[in-house]
Motif scaffolding. Structure first.
Motif, PDB file in Angstrom:
ATOM      1  N   GLY A 193       0.869  -1.137  -0.024  1.00 15.72           N
ATOM      2  CA  GLY A 193      -0.084   0.008   0.060  1.00 15.72           C
ATOM      3  C   GLY A 193       0.931   1.411   0.062  1.00 15.72           C
ATOM      4  O   GLY A 193       2.155   1.216  -0.017  1.00 15.72           O
ATOM      5  N   ASP A 194       0.315   2.299   0.069  1.00 17.14           N
ATOM      6  CA  ASP A 194       1.043   3.620  -0.049  1.00 17.14           C
ATOM      7  C   ASP A 194       1.663   3.750   1.418  1.00 17.14           C
ATOM      8  O   ASP A 194       2.878   4.356   1.186  1.00 17.14           O
ATOM      9  N   GLY A 195       1.236   3.372   2.467  1.00 16.29           N
ATOM     10  CA  GLY A 195       1.742   3.386   3.718  1.00 16.29           C
ATOM     11  C   GLY A 195       3.123   2.540   3.761  1.00 16.29           C
ATOM     12  O   GLY A 195       4.339   3.128   4.163  1.00 16.29           O
ATOM     13  N   GLY A 196       3.025   1.488   3.174  1.00 16.94           N
ATOM     14  CA  GLY A 196       4.316   0.457   3.398  1.00 16.94           C
ATOM     15  C   GLY A 196       5.228   0.906   2.223  1.00 16.94           C
ATOM     16  O   GLY A 196       6.317   0.408   2.073  1.00 16.94           O
ATOM     17  N   ASP A 256      -2.337   2.495  -4.331  1.00 16.45           N
ATOM     18  CA  ASP A 256      -2.557   3.995  -3.659  1.00 16.45           C
ATOM     19  C   ASP A 256      -3.888   4.228  -3.270  1.00 16.45           C
ATOM     20  O   ASP A 256      -4.474   4.638  -4.344  1.00 16.45           O
ATOM     21  N   ASN A 257      -4.073   4.001  -2.003  1.00 16.08           N
ATOM     22  CA  ASN A 257      -5.454   4.342  -1.483  1.00 16.08           C
ATOM     23  C   ASN A 257      -5.577   5.631  -0.684  1.00 16.08           C
ATOM     24  O   ASN A 257      -6.396   6.168  -0.032  1.00 16.08           O
ATOM     25  N   GLU A 258      -4.006   6.146  -0.668  1.00  9.18           N
ATOM     26  CA  GLU A 258      -4.119   7.644  -0.075  1.00  9.18           C
ATOM     27  C   GLU A 258      -4.277   7.679   1.547  1.00  9.18           C
ATOM     28  O   GLU A 258      -4.674   8.620   1.907  1.00  9.18           O
ATOM     29  N   ALA A 259      -4.038   6.526   2.146  1.00  8.62           N
ATOM     30  CA  ALA A 259      -3.962   6.577   3.608  1.00  8.62           C
ATOM     31  C   ALA A 259      -3.778   5.252   4.345  1.00  8.62           C
ATOM     32  O   ALA A 259      -3.791   4.341   3.472  1.00  8.62           O
ATOM     33  N   TYR A 260      -3.694   5.159   5.368  1.00  6.00           N
ATOM     34  CA  TYR A 260      -3.477   3.732   6.118  1.00  6.00           C
ATOM     35  C   TYR A 260      -4.865   3.262   6.378  1.00  6.00           C
ATOM     36  O   TYR A 260      -5.468   3.515   7.337  1.00  6.00           O
ATOM     37  N   MET A 261      -5.499   2.357   5.311  1.00  2.64           N
ATOM     38  CA  MET A 261      -6.706   2.041   5.547  1.00  2.64           C
ATOM     39  C   MET A 261      -6.983   0.749   6.664  1.00  2.64           C
ATOM     40  O   MET A 261      -7.827   0.811   7.155  1.00  2.64           O
ATOM     41  N   ASN A 262      -5.983  -0.186   6.393  1.00  2.00           N
ATOM     42  CA  ASN A 262      -6.008  -1.148   7.489  1.00  2.00           C
ATOM     43  C   ASN A 262      -5.979  -0.984   8.721  1.00  2.00           C
ATOM     44  O   ASN A 262      -6.839  -1.563   9.237  1.00  2.00           O
TER      45      ASN A 262
END
Ligand SMILES: Cc1ncc(C[n+]2csc(CCOP(=O)(O)OP(=O)(O)O)c2C)c(N)n1
Ligand code: SF4
Ligand code: SF4
Ligand SMILES: [Mg+2]
Lengths: 384, 302, 98
Positions: free
Chosen positions: B107-110, B135-141
């Motif tokens: 993801g984007d955070g990773g 990229d979903n533009e935040a830490y969604m998990n």
């Protein structure tokens, strides 16, 4: 072939003779020579391995894990801050059952930057699920790396081969470098039954609920419980092939001893000299060097301690708020058992301070003067 | 068309038919990240290994002892997508498998945050892996916290409306380009044909290849699940997330040329995370998008 | 190949579990159709077989059967993307009959 080599090169030779297929490492004093020699071996073709020059120890362990799960024999080496940086990945390697072998040079943890020997770095990783072998000679280092791969791959549990900074890492000793053909006979190629491959697509290490997690960890503990016997069995087999047996502990003159030191690493070697001097002075002393710390050799420790009147555990480490770490473990080994001697705990040689034979004799005098076990930890050589 | 003729007509497949991702997975309704995976696997085929760090995809695949993909996965630590992939590649090579494509999928955070060191290391060494950042533009998990990929103006649970994110999104593609790796591409789930084409191209290149894939997240963006494709398409068409590729860190090619770019406002208004933005702030977003677009055009020309 | 509807896996003992933490079954045991509140219904009369619904389904729960799109309601989560993207608007999202 007999060679005069430093402890660090003993690790490199061990990794080479084990035919490591992937090496991934990051430099740190006092480990650098391990990877320098391995890089040369890879460059000149002595060793047919992929050498990944990662940008951190965290990545070193992560890539060893990747290589191992893909079916390759993986090796790395580090020390102190590097080992601490790997901490998360150490759990990963053991929890995921990846039989990586790693050399660790015991070095004191900062702050107070120190490059000198001290065991707090590796002992802080006690509960990660790695096997830990503490060596006291360069010969033992080469031999143990080879044995460690065999034990690790049989149980699918990673192993650390540990040596003291400078006292061993940079000390040159005569080493009988095992013959490659014999090593190949002793250590077969790594062929895991399950691995990461498109031919058998599986997801490794996914989200694990409470209904499964505990069983997976139970299996790890059960396999760890098999390790002591396997280490002794493969140690005897090693003796048959190479003429040098490898065990869980290394007792020195413990048979008729009334008093023993319990030691580890190169301090165990110094303790032997003290034992000889004490014996010359009429004291029936002995030294029990603990070689394997995880799995802890409960039976072997009890066997020796059950016959003596008093034991002094000398730790080159400290769990602040509790005391020497080997001391804690030895106490737990004798707890509730009849016929066990009083134990006294000593902390010495932190941050590379020498532990001398004179100090060992001081420890012996102190311990023998005490009637019973004491809670208080005795600090040796500290300016109070 | 007569009913007979229609019956005869083939159902149009503009993507490879092979389905390596199966139903039953745990993604939210309308998840863009899931589509991104589906498309990537269509492009790469079964001889692929994935390294997936902590992120929504660590959950989407399904819990132990299941998986919803027909390719092997190693679930790795959050910051180790690149370094684990590097190790897997070395391990496969060392054991005689030189064919399998190794993918780090994060993801984007990773990627932008905690994993950037390992990614930079792998890219500098030019390790032979494909790194895909969806990229979903935040830490969604972990429940919609800001990352350095969160855009200016967005609400997240750590950038509440009163303190919405006031720094622009990190330019990850420029950072990777500075590593001079052989191939970088952006892609969007709204344009799967373009994504598959570029992924196939990347498959045949050796060295580090990087994909930045725009993957709307209805849960985190407070958008309607049915708008996932629409939002991704709007982002491409208004220049918010342009589709382009960079070869050897130098040669930039825009894959989808835009004659006119629509205003970003419509795109922002479809997402609850931007609901609080005042006209001046919307104008700031527009200005940033315009500036980025100009930069991209200049780099193509140069 | 992956079974269409996989079985749930129950380990009776630790011994039955592989040594390594790895999957042994398919996530298709999980019928995500139960998540759905609204269901897509395709009016095949108006379908032009463009393939767009198939292309954009994130599950993917639209199969191609005899060159027609067929929704697998065992898994469709009812996200509505197919209906939204269908160029002829031949997919309607209707209240789920539960
Ligand atoms: C070392 C570490 N720190 C924090 C976490 C917690 N964590 C798990 S996933 C995640 C966020 C992932 O965000 P991103 O990479 O954008 O993926 P997404 O969930 O959005 O798909 C965090 C913070 C972790 N697993 N490991
Ligand atoms: S939170 Fe967003 S990215 Fe994660 S599964 Fe749901 S829709 Fe997908
Ligand atoms: S509603 Fe969503 S999940 Fe169901 S078929 Fe359409 S696109 Fe697929
Ligand atoms: Mg994210």
């Amino acid at each position: 072939m007999r060679k005069v080599i430093m402890g660090n090169h003993a690790l490199s030779y061990g990794a080479m003779l084990a035919r490591s297929q992937v090496i991934s490492a990051y430099p740190i004093t006092p480990q650098t020579q391990v990877v320098e020699l391995l890089s040369e071996m890879c460059a000149d073709g002595t060793l047919d391995a992929q050498f990944i020059k990662v940008e951190s120890e965290h990545s070193a362990m992560a890539s060893c894990i990747g290589a191992s799960v893909a079916g390759a024999r993986a090796f790395t080496a580090t020390s102190a801050q590097g080992l601490a940086l790997m901490h998360e990945m150490l759990h990963w390697a053991a929890g995921g059952r990846h039989p990586i072998v790693m050399g660790n040079i015991n070095r004191a943890m900062a702050p107070g930057w120190s490059i000198w020997t001290d065991q707090n770095d590796s002992l802080s990783q006690r509960d990660t699920g790695w096997m830990q072998f503490y060596c006291s000679s360069n010969q033992e280092v080469v031999d143990t790396v080879i044995q460690a791969f065999k034990v690790a791959e049989t149980l699918m549990i990673p192993a650390m081969v540990i040596l003291d900074a400078f006292a061993l890492s940079h000390t040159y000793e005569v080493v009988d470098v095992p013959d490659q053909a014999l090593v190949d006979r002793y250590l077969p190629p790594f062929k895991p039954s399950i691995k990461l491959t498109p031919a058998d697509p599986r997801a490794f290490g996914g989200l694990t609920g409470a209904e499964h997690y505990m069983e997976l960890r139970y299996k790890l503990q059960k396999d760890m419980e098999k390790a002591p016997a396997l280490i002794e069995e493969t140690g005897r087999e090693f003796g048959k092939v190479f003429g040098r047996e490898l065990g869980l502990v290394d007792p020195y003159l413990c048979g008729d001893a009334e008093f023993v030191f319990v030691t580890s690493g190169t301090a165990g070697f110094t303790a032997r000299v003290a034992v000889d001097e004490l014996r010359a002075a009429g004291v029936k002393a002995g030294n029990l060097r603990i070689k394997v710390f995880r799995p802890f050799p409960f039976d072997r420790v009890r066997e020796v301690l059950g016959k003596v009147k008093k034991a002094a555990v000398v730790d080159r480490n400290c769990s602040y708020g509790a005391g020497g770490i080997f001391y804690q473990e030895v106490k737990s080994a004798v707890y509730g058992r009849p016929g066990m001697p009083p134990l006294i705990g000593y902390v010495a040689g932190l941050g590379g301070r020498d532990i001398t034979t004179a100090q060992f004799k001081e420890v012996a005098a102190d311990a023998m003067a005490k009637a019973k076990a004491e809670e208080e930890i005795v600090w040796i050589g500290v300016k109070k | 068309m007569s009913p007979e003729a229609k019956k005869e007509k083939k159902f149009a497949l503009t993507l490879p038919a092979e389905e390596l991702m199966a139903c039953g997975h745990l993604a939210c309704q309308g998840c863009g990240a899931t589509l991104a995976m589906r498309y990537m696997l269509k492009a790469l085929g079964q001889k692929t290994v994935l390294c997936i760090p902590a992120c929504c995809w660590a959950v989407i695949d399904g819990p132990y002892p299941y998986s919803s993909l027909d390719v092997p996965i190693y679930h790795c630590a959050f910051e180790t997508a690149a370094s684990t992939a590097t190790g897997v590649k070395a391990g496969l090579e060392a054991t005689g498998d030189t064919e399998t494509t190794v993918v780090a999928w994060a993801g984007d955070g990773g990627t932008f945050d905690i994993g950037i060191q390992a990614l930079s290391g792998a890219a500098e060494r030019n390790d032979d892996i494909i790194y895909v950042c969806y990229d979903n533009e935040a830490y969604m998990n972990t429940g919609i916290q800001r990352s350095s990929a969160t855009p200016y103006g967005a609400w997240t649970t750590t950038t509440p409306v009163k303190h919405f994110k006031n720094r622009p999104k990190k330019d990850i593609v420029a950072i990777l380009a500075a590593h001079r790796i052989p191939y970088i591409a952006t892609a969007s789930v709204s344009h799967p044909e373009d994504f598959v084409k570029k992924m196939k191209k990347a498959k045949d290149i050796r060295g580090t290849r990087f994909f930045h894939v725009y993957a709307p997240c209805p849960t985190g963006w407070k958008s309607r699940p049915e708008d996932t494709i629409k939002l991704a398409r709007m982002a491409v068409q208004n220049g918010y997330f342009p589709l382009y590729e960079i070869e050897d860190g130098e040669k930039t090619t825009v894959n989808l040329k835009l004659k006119e770019r629509k205003p970003v406002e419509d795109f922002l208004r479809l997402q609850g995370r931007f609901r609080h933005l005042k006209p001046a702030e919307v104008a700031a977003v527009q200005a940033e998008v315009d500036a980025r677009w100009e930069r991209l055009m200049r780099s193509c020309a140069g | 190949m992956r079974p269409r509807k996989a079985k749930k896996i129950v380990f009776k003992s630790a011994e039955e579990m592989p040594l390594m933490i790895c999957s042994v079954g398919h996530q298709t045991h999980n019928l995500t159709g139960a998540w759905r509140n609204i269901r897509p219904e395709i009016d095949l009369e108006r379908c032009i077989k463009c393939g767009i619904c198939w292309k954009f389904c994130p599950e993917p729960s639209i199969d191609v059967v005899d060159e027609w799109p067929v929704i697998d309601y065992d898994y469709c989560k009812g996200c509505g993307i197919c209906a939204e993207e269908c160029p002829t608007k031949c997919i309607a999202m209707v209240e789920e009959r539960k």
